[in-house]
Design an enzyme around this catalytic site. Sequence first.
Site, PDB file in Angstrom:
ATOM      1  N   ASN A  19      10.669  19.500 -12.039  1.00  0.00           N
ATOM      2  CA  ASN A  19      11.630  18.453 -12.440  1.00  0.00           C
ATOM      3  C   ASN A  19      11.070  17.054 -12.178  1.00  0.00           C
ATOM      4  O   ASN A  19      11.767  16.059 -12.380  1.00  0.00           O
ATOM      5  CB  ASN A  19      12.979  18.625 -11.718  1.00  0.00           C
ATOM      6  CG  ASN A  19      12.865  18.390 -10.228  1.00  0.00           C
ATOM      7  OD1 ASN A  19      11.773  18.157  -9.710  1.00  0.00           O
ATOM      8  ND2 ASN A  19      13.989  18.447  -9.526  1.00  0.00           N
ATOM      9  N   SER A  68       7.253  29.626   4.942  1.00  0.00           N
ATOM     10  CA  SER A  68       6.568  28.720   5.863  1.00  0.00           C
ATOM     11  C   SER A  68       6.541  29.304   7.266  1.00  0.00           C
ATOM     12  O   SER A  68       7.459  30.039   7.661  1.00  0.00           O
ATOM     13  CB  SER A  68       7.339  27.401   5.881  1.00  0.00           C
ATOM     14  OG  SER A  68       6.953  26.606   6.974  1.00  0.00           O
ATOM     15  N   TYR A  73      15.646  22.011   6.376  1.00  0.00           N
ATOM     16  CA  TYR A  73      14.540  22.434   5.496  1.00  0.00           C
ATOM     17  C   TYR A  73      14.070  23.829   5.908  1.00  0.00           C
ATOM     18  O   TYR A  73      13.986  24.753   5.086  1.00  0.00           O
ATOM     19  CB  TYR A  73      13.372  21.424   5.572  1.00  0.00           C
ATOM     20  CG  TYR A  73      12.038  22.058   5.273  1.00  0.00           C
ATOM     21  CD1 TYR A  73      11.660  22.336   3.963  1.00  0.00           C
ATOM     22  CD2 TYR A  73      11.165  22.432   6.307  1.00  0.00           C
ATOM     23  CE1 TYR A  73      10.450  22.965   3.693  1.00  0.00           C
ATOM     24  CE2 TYR A  73       9.966  23.055   6.045  1.00  0.00           C
ATOM     25  CZ  TYR A  73       9.614  23.321   4.734  1.00  0.00           C
ATOM     26  OH  TYR A  73       8.428  23.957   4.483  1.00  0.00           O
ATOM     27  N   LYS A  76      14.293  28.033   4.245  1.00  0.00           N
ATOM     28  CA  LYS A  76      13.232  29.053   4.116  1.00  0.00           C
ATOM     29  C   LYS A  76      13.703  30.375   4.743  1.00  0.00           C
ATOM     30  O   LYS A  76      13.488  31.450   4.184  1.00  0.00           O
ATOM     31  CB  LYS A  76      11.935  28.587   4.793  1.00  0.00           C
ATOM     32  CG  LYS A  76      11.310  27.343   4.190  1.00  0.00           C
ATOM     33  CD  LYS A  76      10.717  27.600   2.823  1.00  0.00           C
ATOM     34  CE  LYS A  76      10.081  26.377   2.205  1.00  0.00           C
ATOM     35  NZ  LYS A  76       9.782  26.521   0.782  1.00  0.00           N
ATOM     36  N   TYR A 121       3.173  29.994   4.839  1.00  0.00           N
ATOM     37  CA  TYR A 121       2.064  29.040   4.951  1.00  0.00           C
ATOM     38  C   TYR A 121       2.049  28.424   6.336  1.00  0.00           C
ATOM     39  O   TYR A 121       3.092  28.048   6.865  1.00  0.00           O
ATOM     40  CB  TYR A 121       2.218  27.872   3.975  1.00  0.00           C
ATOM     41  CG  TYR A 121       2.520  28.194   2.541  1.00  0.00           C
ATOM     42  CD1 TYR A 121       2.121  29.381   1.949  1.00  0.00           C
ATOM     43  CD2 TYR A 121       3.193  27.258   1.759  1.00  0.00           C
ATOM     44  CE1 TYR A 121       2.397  29.633   0.609  1.00  0.00           C
ATOM     45  CE2 TYR A 121       3.470  27.495   0.429  1.00  0.00           C
ATOM     46  CZ  TYR A 121       3.074  28.696  -0.131  1.00  0.00           C
ATOM     47  OH  TYR A 121       3.360  28.928  -1.449  1.00  0.00           O
ATOM     48  N   PHE A 122       0.849  28.221   6.854  1.00  0.00           N
ATOM     49  CA  PHE A 122       0.719  27.412   8.064  1.00  0.00           C
ATOM     50  C   PHE A 122       0.567  25.942   7.598  1.00  0.00           C
ATOM     51  O   PHE A 122       1.367  25.526   6.772  1.00  0.00           O
ATOM     52  CB  PHE A 122      -0.350  28.022   8.983  1.00  0.00           C
ATOM     53  CG  PHE A 122       0.257  29.230   9.683  1.00  0.00           C
ATOM     54  CD1 PHE A 122       0.582  30.392   8.963  1.00  0.00           C
ATOM     55  CD2 PHE A 122       0.642  29.174  11.004  1.00  0.00           C
ATOM     56  CE1 PHE A 122       1.257  31.457   9.557  1.00  0.00           C
ATOM     57  CE2 PHE A 122       1.305  30.246  11.614  1.00  0.00           C
ATOM     58  CZ  PHE A 122       1.610  31.377  10.884  1.00  0.00           C
ATOM     59  N   ARG A 160       7.353  14.219  19.490  1.00  0.00           N
ATOM     60  CA  ARG A 160       8.314  14.185  18.374  1.00  0.00           C
ATOM     61  C   ARG A 160       9.304  15.331  18.578  1.00  0.00           C
ATOM     62  O   ARG A 160       8.884  16.460  18.858  1.00  0.00           O
ATOM     63  CB  ARG A 160       7.541  14.354  17.064  1.00  0.00           C
ATOM     64  CG  ARG A 160       8.389  14.305  15.822  1.00  0.00           C
ATOM     65  CD  ARG A 160       7.542  14.325  14.564  1.00  0.00           C
ATOM     66  NE  ARG A 160       6.868  15.608  14.360  1.00  0.00           N
ATOM     67  CZ  ARG A 160       6.103  15.911  13.322  1.00  0.00           C
ATOM     68  NH1 ARG A 160       5.895  15.003  12.391  1.00  0.00           N
ATOM     69  NH2 ARG A 160       5.536  17.077  13.213  1.00  0.00           N
ATOM     70  N   ASP A 207       8.891  19.444  17.975  1.00  0.00           N
ATOM     71  CA  ASP A 207       7.500  19.923  17.962  1.00  0.00           C
ATOM     72  C   ASP A 207       7.252  20.925  19.092  1.00  0.00           C
ATOM     73  O   ASP A 207       7.889  20.859  20.142  1.00  0.00           O
ATOM     74  CB  ASP A 207       6.526  18.749  18.117  1.00  0.00           C
ATOM     75  CG  ASP A 207       6.233  18.065  16.798  1.00  0.00           C
ATOM     76  OD1 ASP A 207       6.643  18.600  15.753  1.00  0.00           O
ATOM     77  OD2 ASP A 207       5.591  17.002  16.822  1.00  0.00           O
TER      78      ASP A 207
HETATM   79  C1  UD1 Z   1       5.857  20.250   9.829  1.00  0.00           C
HETATM   80  C2  UD1 Z   1       7.260  20.793   9.965  1.00  0.00           C
HETATM   81  C3  UD1 Z   1       7.331  22.167   9.384  1.00  0.00           C
HETATM   82  C4  UD1 Z   1       6.871  22.154   7.939  1.00  0.00           C
HETATM   83  C5  UD1 Z   1       5.499  21.521   7.816  1.00  0.00           C
HETATM   84  C6  UD1 Z   1       5.199  21.309   6.342  1.00  0.00           C
HETATM   85  C7  UD1 Z   1       8.278  19.720  11.932  1.00  0.00           C
HETATM   86  C8  UD1 Z   1       8.776  19.902  13.316  1.00  0.00           C
HETATM   87  N1  UD1 Z   1       7.685  20.788  11.365  1.00  0.00           N
HETATM   88  O1  UD1 Z   1       4.983  21.090  10.581  1.00  0.00           O
HETATM   89  O2  UD1 Z   1       8.655  22.644   9.436  1.00  0.00           O
HETATM   90  O3  UD1 Z   1       6.833  23.452   7.412  1.00  0.00           O
HETATM   91  O4  UD1 Z   1       5.486  20.248   8.471  1.00  0.00           O
HETATM   92  O5  UD1 Z   1       3.977  20.741   6.153  1.00  0.00           O
HETATM   93  O6  UD1 Z   1       8.396  18.658  11.364  1.00  0.00           O
HETATM   94  N2  UD1 Z   1       1.450  14.592  14.484  1.00  0.00           N
HETATM   95  C9  UD1 Z   1       1.078  13.432  15.137  1.00  0.00           C
HETATM   96  N3  UD1 Z   1       1.256  12.239  14.481  1.00  0.00           N
HETATM   97  C10 UD1 Z   1       1.762  12.156  13.219  1.00  0.00           C
HETATM   98  C11 UD1 Z   1       2.146  13.363  12.566  1.00  0.00           C
HETATM   99  C12 UD1 Z   1       1.981  14.560  13.229  1.00  0.00           C
HETATM  100  O7  UD1 Z   1       0.611  13.461  16.279  1.00  0.00           O
HETATM  101  O8  UD1 Z   1       1.908  11.042  12.680  1.00  0.00           O
HETATM  102  C13 UD1 Z   1       1.227  15.900  15.159  1.00  0.00           C
HETATM  103  C14 UD1 Z   1       2.486  16.707  15.391  1.00  0.00           C
HETATM  104  O9  UD1 Z   1       3.080  16.376  16.605  1.00  0.00           O
HETATM  105  C15 UD1 Z   1       1.927  18.140  15.352  1.00  0.00           C
HETATM  106  C16 UD1 Z   1       0.759  18.048  14.376  1.00  0.00           C
HETATM  107  O10 UD1 Z   1       0.420  16.670  14.311  1.00  0.00           O
HETATM  108  O11 UD1 Z   1       1.428  18.500  16.606  1.00  0.00           O
HETATM  109  C17 UD1 Z   1       1.096  18.538  12.982  1.00  0.00           C
HETATM  110  O12 UD1 Z   1       2.257  17.869  12.502  1.00  0.00           O
HETATM  111  P1  UD1 Z   1       2.747  18.005  10.987  1.00  0.00           P
HETATM  112  O13 UD1 Z   1       1.616  17.715  10.070  1.00  0.00           O
HETATM  113  O14 UD1 Z   1       3.972  17.160  10.835  1.00  0.00           O
HETATM  114  O15 UD1 Z   1       3.090  19.539  10.808  1.00  0.00           O
HETATM  115  P2  UD1 Z   1       4.067  20.502  11.674  1.00  0.00           P
HETATM  116  O16 UD1 Z   1       4.883  19.728  12.638  1.00  0.00           O
HETATM  117  O17 UD1 Z   1       3.242  21.603  12.216  1.00  0.00           O
END
Ligand code: UD1
Length: 338
Positions: A32, A124, A149, A153, A177-178, A292, A295
Amino acid sequence: MKILVTGGLGFIGSETAISLIKAGHTPIIVDNLYNAKASVVNRIEAITGVRPEFHQIDVCDKEKLDELFSQTKVEAVIHFAGYKAVGESVSKPLMYYRNNLDSTLSLLECMLKHDVKNIIFSSSATIYGSPDSVPLRETSPRKEATNPYGQTKVIIEKILEDVSKVNEGFHAVLLRYFNPIGAHPSGLLGEDPNGIPNNLMPYISQVSIGKLPKLRVFGDDYKTVDGTGVRDYIHVLDLAEGHVAALKALDKDPGVYIYNLGTGRGTSVLELVKAFEEATGIKIPYEIAPRRAGDVDAVYANCDKAYEELGWKAKLSIKDACKDSYNFQKKNPNGIED
Ligand code: UD1
């Protein structure tokens, strides 16, 4: 195989359309354009030499979807379409539940009406919630998600399990997915989030080209190798190949098949920053910020099942992904333009 790909112009959907075309399949893309650009069709054509069929349809629009199913006989559906911003889902829960559930219900009703009984769903690792132990296996408990969100899932996985119980010949493949990162090596396709990115890799990429001043590392007191959060980052090209491999599950007995798609390796935030710096030669300024909300310390997969049953495993490295993310960001500083 003719395959309907919902959300097929998005970050993962478009790469999957490319992998499907390369494997000799015919994707029929529905999107869309809420979070994607129509020009992605041109980019898929530039990469593959094949222009995929594209329909600008909202999957919640059951009438239009029904019309499409009447016109085109597809053998399977890969369902990517959905809202995906965690923070936004907390502030707009109804929008997330309405869109992600409504679209899936409309899609399933149309599929059953037209006797299409094969679906591969974008799930996810978020459905594992805060894990009791890592690596996560497909048998690890599915938990309540911490945000709407993630909860969509969880609910959609359950809907698919229920539908498959009572519809003879129904196959549902749930791909968990990771953390998808990277981009197409051509720089034509990649992640193009609306506004300031929430996820780590798009944030680092925007810092690398000077669009954002510095990264904030959320917490350095987790129980991990260096105190920063550990995740399983998988190159989007590997993830896309996982969908082609998942088609093999459709040849098995009807039922629900669940696969983790990750690399099996955990990488901390600071390790990812270092890998990005080494891959690109660009320094990423950062500061340590508070944790955050929501997390967790470490989330990574055991992917043996996908290898044993589908012959799939991730091949590309974190550095490949960093190089490709940077290349995409540099070539598309304002995202994909129409
Ligand atoms: C996040 C979502 C998850 C979703 C996925 C999709 C949360 C709690 N989880 O996963 O549900 O399926 O995205 O892609 O939001 N980090 C920083 N600084 C930043 C951004 C992230 O330090 O500006 C750290 C986070 O604390 C984490 C890691 O990077 O430890 C990964 O973060 P992120 O990319 O947002 O993914 P998830 O939290 O694993």
